[in-house]
Design a protein around this motif. Structure first.
Motif, short mmCIF file in Angstrom:
data_model
loop_
_atom_site.label_atom_id
_atom_site.label_comp_id
_atom_site.label_asym_id
_atom_site.label_seq_id
_atom_site.Cartn_x
_atom_site.Cartn_y
_atom_site.Cartn_z
N ARG A 168 72.95 106.70 36.80
CA ARG A 168 72.23 106.61 35.52
C ARG A 168 70.83 106.06 35.76
O ARG A 168 70.52 105.55 36.84
N SER A 169 70.01 106.12 34.72
CA SER A 169 68.67 105.54 34.78
C SER A 169 68.54 104.46 33.72
O SER A 169 69.03 104.62 32.59
N THR A 194 67.33 101.72 47.70
CA THR A 194 68.62 101.63 48.41
C THR A 194 68.65 100.53 49.46
O THR A 194 69.71 100.24 50.02
N LYS A 195 67.50 99.89 49.75
CA LYS A 195 67.46 98.81 50.73
C LYS A 195 67.63 97.47 50.01
O LYS A 195 66.74 97.04 49.27
N THR A 197 68.78 103.43 43.39
CA THR A 197 68.50 104.64 44.16
C THR A 197 67.06 105.13 44.02
O THR A 197 66.61 105.96 44.81
N ALA A 198 66.32 104.64 43.01
CA ALA A 198 64.93 105.07 42.84
C ALA A 198 64.21 104.14 41.89
O ALA A 198 64.83 103.54 40.99
N PHE A 256 64.27 102.22 36.60
CA PHE A 256 64.89 102.48 37.89
C PHE A 256 66.21 103.22 37.69
O PHE A 256 66.79 103.22 36.60
N SER A 257 66.66 103.86 38.76
CA SER A 257 67.92 104.60 38.73
C SER A 257 68.98 103.86 39.54
O SER A 257 68.68 103.20 40.54
N LEU A 258 70.22 104.01 39.08
CA LEU A 258 71.35 103.34 39.71
C LEU A 258 72.42 104.35 40.11
O LEU A 258 72.58 105.38 39.45
N GLY A 259 73.15 104.02 41.18
CA GLY A 259 74.36 104.74 41.51
C GLY A 259 75.56 103.99 40.97
O GLY A 259 75.45 103.19 40.04
#
Length: 338
Positions: A43-44, A76-77, A95-96, A102-105
């Motif tokens: 999601r974002s 991702t870091k 993730t971004a 920002f985006s999440l996994g």
């Protein structure tokens, strides 16, 4: 303009004088706190208001690690303020960095179903640039107006080296972390002097050291590091903060154990991170989105807690509603953000 008032201490008169003499630079879209609830799906988060360069996440109603991400190291870091772990790659965490957030996994550390989270977001200078001001070349993303920069460098294994930080004034608070080693978070704080240090991942009081900052305060261009922060071919990240009128303040206060004890910073804070440096006490973070008695501890994965007394955010500073975060006789350092 001069202010004379017998009810004000000399320190507070000075703060008011400086606020008037140094008008604030308009800083917008440089910091924001957002709250969200995890759902374990990609999601974002789109309510930040700008594209962040540094996002610090923490679960509120669950015991998960603090996770810190920045655009210099790349999405991702992850590094964790409450551990000594080296940097890890987590492809399902943050993730971004997006235009408005920002985006999440699906990672449980940042997006576990039903868990509530906070994310503190800073705007630096987007893509990092090479900085050759120091004896070691650094990669820097700096927001000069906001007094914040992200600095990446590789240690040279010398007893002392200098690193360019990209700001226009000396950093007053720097958070250091080795990325490839199990190692403490080292903290430089101007109020306690360059001959002392704190550690972000524990509750220890200040300690003396020459091998961290070489007993040398940062300048407008560089900060100095000793062997503890300059290991041979070791990559490091440093988050640098300096006071900016109307936007940010690095300072100190002495606790009274009672209501009041107003700290004038020249703006209405929305975020305060502080630590008692004379005593073994946890760090704490309070923000205006979670409420003035809700706090999280950067040095522990514990869930959000509620203090018996809190901190009121005033139009020109903050005040304590009791002894919490204001222990009598203890000295604290703090970072306040508008």
């Amino acid at each position: 303009i001069r202010i004379y008032n017998s009810a004000l201490s000399a320190e507070n008169v000075t703060a008011l004088y400086n606020e008037i003499e140094c008008p604030a630079v308009a800083v917008t879209n440089a910091f924001n706190t957002v709250l969200y609830t995890g759902d374990a799906t990609a999601r974002s988060i789109t309510t930040v208001g700008f594209k962040p360069d540094f996002t610090w996440t923490k679960s509120r109603n669950g015991g998960n690690y603090h996770q810190l991400f920045d655009s210099v190291r790349g999405a991702t870091k992850a590094i964790e303020s409450d551990t000594t772990f080296a940097e890890s790659t987590e492809p399902t965490a943050l993730t971004a960095f997006d235009t408005d957030g920002f985006s999440l996994g699906s990672s449980g550390n940042v997006n576990s179903s039903g868990i509530t989270y906070v994310a503190w977001n800073w705007k630096a200078g987007s893509t990092a640039v090479s900085n050759t001001d120091g004896t070691i070349t650094s990669q820097v993303s700096a927001n000069v107006d906001a007094g914040f920069s992200i600095v990446s460098y590789t240690g040279g294994n010398n007893t002392e080296d200098t690193i360019g930080h990209g700001l226009d004034s000396a950093p007053e608070l720097i958070l250091f972390k080795s990325l490839s080693q199990t190692a403490q978070w080292e903290v430089y704080a101007e109020p306690i002097g360059a001959n002392n240090y704190l550690t972000l991942n524990d509750s220890n009081a200040k300690a003396a050291s020459i091998i961290r900052f070489r007993n040398t305060n940062p300048t407008n261009e560089v900060f100095k590091v000793g062997l503890a922060l300059n290991g041979n071919s070791i990559p490091y990240i440093a988050y640098c903060f300096t006071s900016k009128p109307g936007f940010s303040k690095v300072g100190s206060y002495t606790g009274t154990g009672a209501s009041g004890n107003v700290q004038y910073v020249g703006f209405e804070p929305s975020f305060i991170m502080a630590k008692a440096y004379t005593n073994s006490e946890d760090w704490f973070i309070i923000d205006n989105k979670r409420g003035n008695t809700k706090y999280l501890k950067p040095n522990t994965y514990a869930a959000e807690a509620t203090a018996g007394a809190g901190i009121n955010f005033l139009s020109n500073g903050f005040e304590f509603t009791g002894g919490s975060f204001n222990n009598s006789g203890m000295s604290f350092i703090y970072l306040a953000i508008a």
